[in-house]
Design a protein around this motif. Sequence first.
Motif, PDB file in Angstrom:
ATOM      1  N   ILE A   1     128.367  40.666 -48.444  1.00 43.96           N
ATOM      2  CA  ILE A   1     128.321  39.503 -49.350  1.00 43.96           C
ATOM      3  C   ILE A   1     127.646  38.329 -48.640  1.00 43.96           C
ATOM      4  O   ILE A   1     126.795  37.632 -49.218  1.00 43.96           O
ATOM      5  CB  ILE A   1     129.748  39.117 -49.803  1.00 43.96           C
ATOM      6  CG1 ILE A   1     130.378  40.259 -50.581  1.00 43.96           C
ATOM      7  CG2 ILE A   1     129.717  37.836 -50.630  1.00 43.96           C
ATOM      8  CD1 ILE A   1     131.840  40.023 -50.914  1.00 43.96           C
ATOM      9  N   LYS A   2     128.018  38.103 -47.386  1.00 40.84           N
ATOM     10  CA  LYS A   2     127.422  37.029 -46.601  1.00 40.84           C
ATOM     11  C   LYS A   2     125.927  37.264 -46.401  1.00 40.84           C
ATOM     12  O   LYS A   2     125.122  36.334 -46.484  1.00 40.84           O
ATOM     13  CB  LYS A   2     128.121  36.928 -45.246  1.00 40.84           C
ATOM     14  CG  LYS A   2     127.638  35.791 -44.364  1.00 40.84           C
ATOM     15  CD  LYS A   2     128.471  35.692 -43.086  1.00 40.84           C
ATOM     16  CE  LYS A   2     128.024  34.505 -42.245  1.00 40.84           C
ATOM     17  NZ  LYS A   2     128.867  34.362 -41.013  1.00 40.84           N
ATOM     18  N   ILE A   3     125.561  38.515 -46.181  1.00 39.77           N
ATOM     19  CA  ILE A   3     124.150  38.862 -45.988  1.00 39.77           C
ATOM     20  C   ILE A   3     123.336  38.540 -47.238  1.00 39.77           C
ATOM     21  O   ILE A   3     122.268  37.928 -47.175  1.00 39.77           O
ATOM     22  CB  ILE A   3     124.000  40.352 -45.617  1.00 39.77           C
ATOM     23  CG1 ILE A   3     124.559  40.601 -44.213  1.00 39.77           C
ATOM     24  CG2 ILE A   3     122.541  40.787 -45.693  1.00 39.77           C
ATOM     25  CD1 ILE A   3     124.610  42.067 -43.822  1.00 39.77           C
TER      26      ILE A   3
ATOM     27  N   ILE B   1     120.206  36.046 -47.744  1.00 36.69           N
ATOM     28  CA  ILE B   1     118.922  36.526 -48.270  1.00 36.69           C
ATOM     29  C   ILE B   1     118.487  35.676 -49.458  1.00 36.69           C
ATOM     30  O   ILE B   1     117.322  35.264 -49.561  1.00 36.69           O
ATOM     31  CB  ILE B   1     119.018  38.009 -48.681  1.00 36.69           C
ATOM     32  CG1 ILE B   1     119.176  38.887 -47.432  1.00 36.69           C
ATOM     33  CG2 ILE B   1     117.779  38.432 -49.462  1.00 36.69           C
ATOM     34  CD1 ILE B   1     119.427  40.353 -47.756  1.00 36.69           C
ATOM     35  N   LEU B   2     119.435  35.404 -50.359  1.00 38.36           N
ATOM     36  CA  LEU B   2     119.120  34.585 -51.534  1.00 38.36           C
ATOM     37  C   LEU B   2     118.672  33.190 -51.107  1.00 38.36           C
ATOM     38  O   LEU B   2     117.670  32.663 -51.626  1.00 38.36           O
ATOM     39  CB  LEU B   2     120.340  34.494 -52.450  1.00 38.36           C
ATOM     40  CG  LEU B   2     120.180  33.626 -53.704  1.00 38.36           C
ATOM     41  CD1 LEU B   2     119.075  34.172 -54.598  1.00 38.36           C
ATOM     42  CD2 LEU B   2     121.511  33.555 -54.472  1.00 38.36           C
ATOM     43  N   ASP B   3     119.387  32.596 -50.172  1.00 40.47           N
ATOM     44  CA  ASP B   3     119.030  31.273 -49.680  1.00 40.47           C
ATOM     45  C   ASP B   3     117.648  31.289 -49.029  1.00 40.47           C
ATOM     46  O   ASP B   3     116.842  30.370 -49.218  1.00 40.47           O
ATOM     47  CB  ASP B   3     120.081  30.803 -48.673  1.00 40.47           C
ATOM     48  CG  ASP B   3     119.781  29.410 -48.146  1.00 40.47           C
ATOM     49  OD1 ASP B   3     119.766  28.458 -48.941  1.00 40.47           O
ATOM     50  OD2 ASP B   3     119.538  29.279 -46.924  1.00 40.47           O
TER      51      ASP B   3
ATOM     52  N   LEU C   1     114.969  31.563 -51.811  1.00 42.83           N
ATOM     53  CA  LEU C   1     114.831  30.299 -52.535  1.00 42.83           C
ATOM     54  C   LEU C   1     114.085  29.271 -51.694  1.00 42.83           C
ATOM     55  O   LEU C   1     113.250  28.513 -52.211  1.00 42.83           O
ATOM     56  CB  LEU C   1     116.202  29.769 -52.932  1.00 42.83           C
ATOM     57  CG  LEU C   1     116.938  30.562 -54.018  1.00 42.83           C
ATOM     58  CD1 LEU C   1     118.339  30.008 -54.227  1.00 42.83           C
ATOM     59  CD2 LEU C   1     116.154  30.544 -55.331  1.00 42.83           C
ATOM     60  N   ASN C   2     114.377  29.242 -50.407  1.00 47.85           N
ATOM     61  CA  ASN C   2     113.664  28.321 -49.512  1.00 47.85           C
ATOM     62  C   ASN C   2     112.188  28.650 -49.448  1.00 47.85           C
ATOM     63  O   ASN C   2     111.333  27.757 -49.438  1.00 47.85           O
ATOM     64  CB  ASN C   2     114.268  28.385 -48.102  1.00 47.85           C
ATOM     65  CG  ASN C   2     115.539  27.580 -47.989  1.00 47.85           C
ATOM     66  OD1 ASN C   2     115.781  26.673 -48.791  1.00 47.85           O
ATOM     67  ND2 ASN C   2     116.370  27.904 -47.014  1.00 47.85           N
ATOM     68  N   LEU C   3     111.885  29.949 -49.411  1.00 49.03           N
ATOM     69  CA  LEU C   3     110.487  30.368 -49.336  1.00 49.03           C
ATOM     70  C   LEU C   3     109.752  30.031 -50.629  1.00 49.03           C
ATOM     71  O   LEU C   3     108.621  29.538 -50.601  1.00 49.03           O
ATOM     72  CB  LEU C   3     110.418  31.869 -49.057  1.00 49.03           C
ATOM     73  CG  LEU C   3     109.032  32.424 -48.731  1.00 49.03           C
ATOM     74  CD1 LEU C   3     108.502  31.820 -47.439  1.00 49.03           C
ATOM     75  CD2 LEU C   3     109.085  33.944 -48.607  1.00 49.03           C
ATOM     76  N   ILE C   4     110.403  30.277 -51.772  1.00 49.82           N
ATOM     77  CA  ILE C   4     109.789  29.945 -53.061  1.00 49.82           C
ATOM     78  C   ILE C   4     109.578  28.444 -53.173  1.00 49.82           C
ATOM     79  O   ILE C   4     108.534  27.968 -53.611  1.00 49.82           O
ATOM     80  CB  ILE C   4     110.668  30.455 -54.221  1.00 49.82           C
ATOM     81  CG1 ILE C   4     110.679  31.980 -54.244  1.00 49.82           C
ATOM     82  CG2 ILE C   4     110.175  29.908 -55.552  1.00 49.82           C
ATOM     83  CD1 ILE C   4     111.694  32.572 -55.201  1.00 49.82           C
TER      84      ILE C   4
END
Length: 405
Positions: free
Chosen positions: A295-297, A301-303, A306-309
């Motif tokens: 879950i933490k992973i 990954i989502l964060d 989103l940062n890259l986008i």
Amino acid sequence: MTNKPVISICIPTFNRCGYLYFTLKSMVEQEIFQNTNDVEIIICDNNSSDFTQKISKMFVEKYPNKIIYNKNEENIGDRNFEKALTLGHGEVLKLHNDNFTLINGALELIVNKIKELRDEKPMIFFANGNSRNKTKTVCNNLSEFVETASYLTTWIAAFSIWKEDLEQFEGFTKNLHTFLTQTDVLFRLSAEGKKMFVYDDEIFEGQGVLKKGGYNIPKIFGKNYLSLLKPYLKTGQLDKKVYEKEKKVLLLNHIIPMKFSSSRRENGWQFKNDGYWRHLFNDYWQNLYFYTSIIKIFRLILDSELNLIGRKLNKNSYQKYWRKRNRHNETTIDKNIDETKVFVGKSVTGNIKAKFSDNPNELLIIDDNVQIEKDSILDLSPEGLIIITNSHKLSDNDVVSIDSK
């Protein structure tokens, strides 16, 4: 050297001359370095192809009796750690990252502490304010040391050894294949009964390194690190509870955040192909937190995505990332400049404009306390190096160039 130094700061380095410049500067400007012979600096260049030699020799020429520069004929990998240490003449030999600047006054604190410990000569471990057990200063056995120092033992800059201990120590690179040579040495010495003094004052700070990578985080900091601890479980020198606690902290607080951080995503980590599960499963398959950590992973990954986008959508995102790396100054940088070629010191103001060619070795260093005037342009000739100091004030439309010869 005429007088034996108290400490040798031993810096193994490879192709990081921009960082090395500010690291060396943070040392040579300290009062104890200027006014005594207590501190020696060793630069052990692992056959760099950038301006490492040129920059190192600039410092050697200014302090010929206090700085030693060595360039290996070939890149010898992590054997360069031992090589750097053996070149030192100090009572204590300290490894140091080429991108870690020393806080002002740190050298005097270190020297004074070494003088206090001369008689007993415990190993001195530089935790830099990050030890897990703040109340534990002296560790008398391996269990106490692992519980206190934790995975900080993998830090290069945390390691030091008395010169007489190094001269008697056999097989420094015995476990070179783990890429944790200095960690292995610490564990072996502690297991042999050497006391560990944990020095937890903050003495150094890292420069933000661009394009991190080049090593497999799950393999080195998971599989290999634990492989160094396991033999001491069998001998009873490492407590089982301490080992299990270290495993958990290592995975949740170190491996996962390092592996799945935004900066790693930008440098192109691979979730499926780098053996994350393969390298860790054998040690963690019986631990429930290994599975719940997924879950933490996914959150990381989502964060990261989103940062890259957000960076791609934001036309001025390059300034945001420049600011993140340059919190110590007040500069901006033109969008067309390769920021990996630019290193800026403290209290610098102004907008950076520069002309670069396609040569990857070009380098611009702007020293502390420089004010960049409007429309100043820095023109780096092919294979060029420019170092701007506060004695060189740029003026409007000033074009500066210097070749590497």
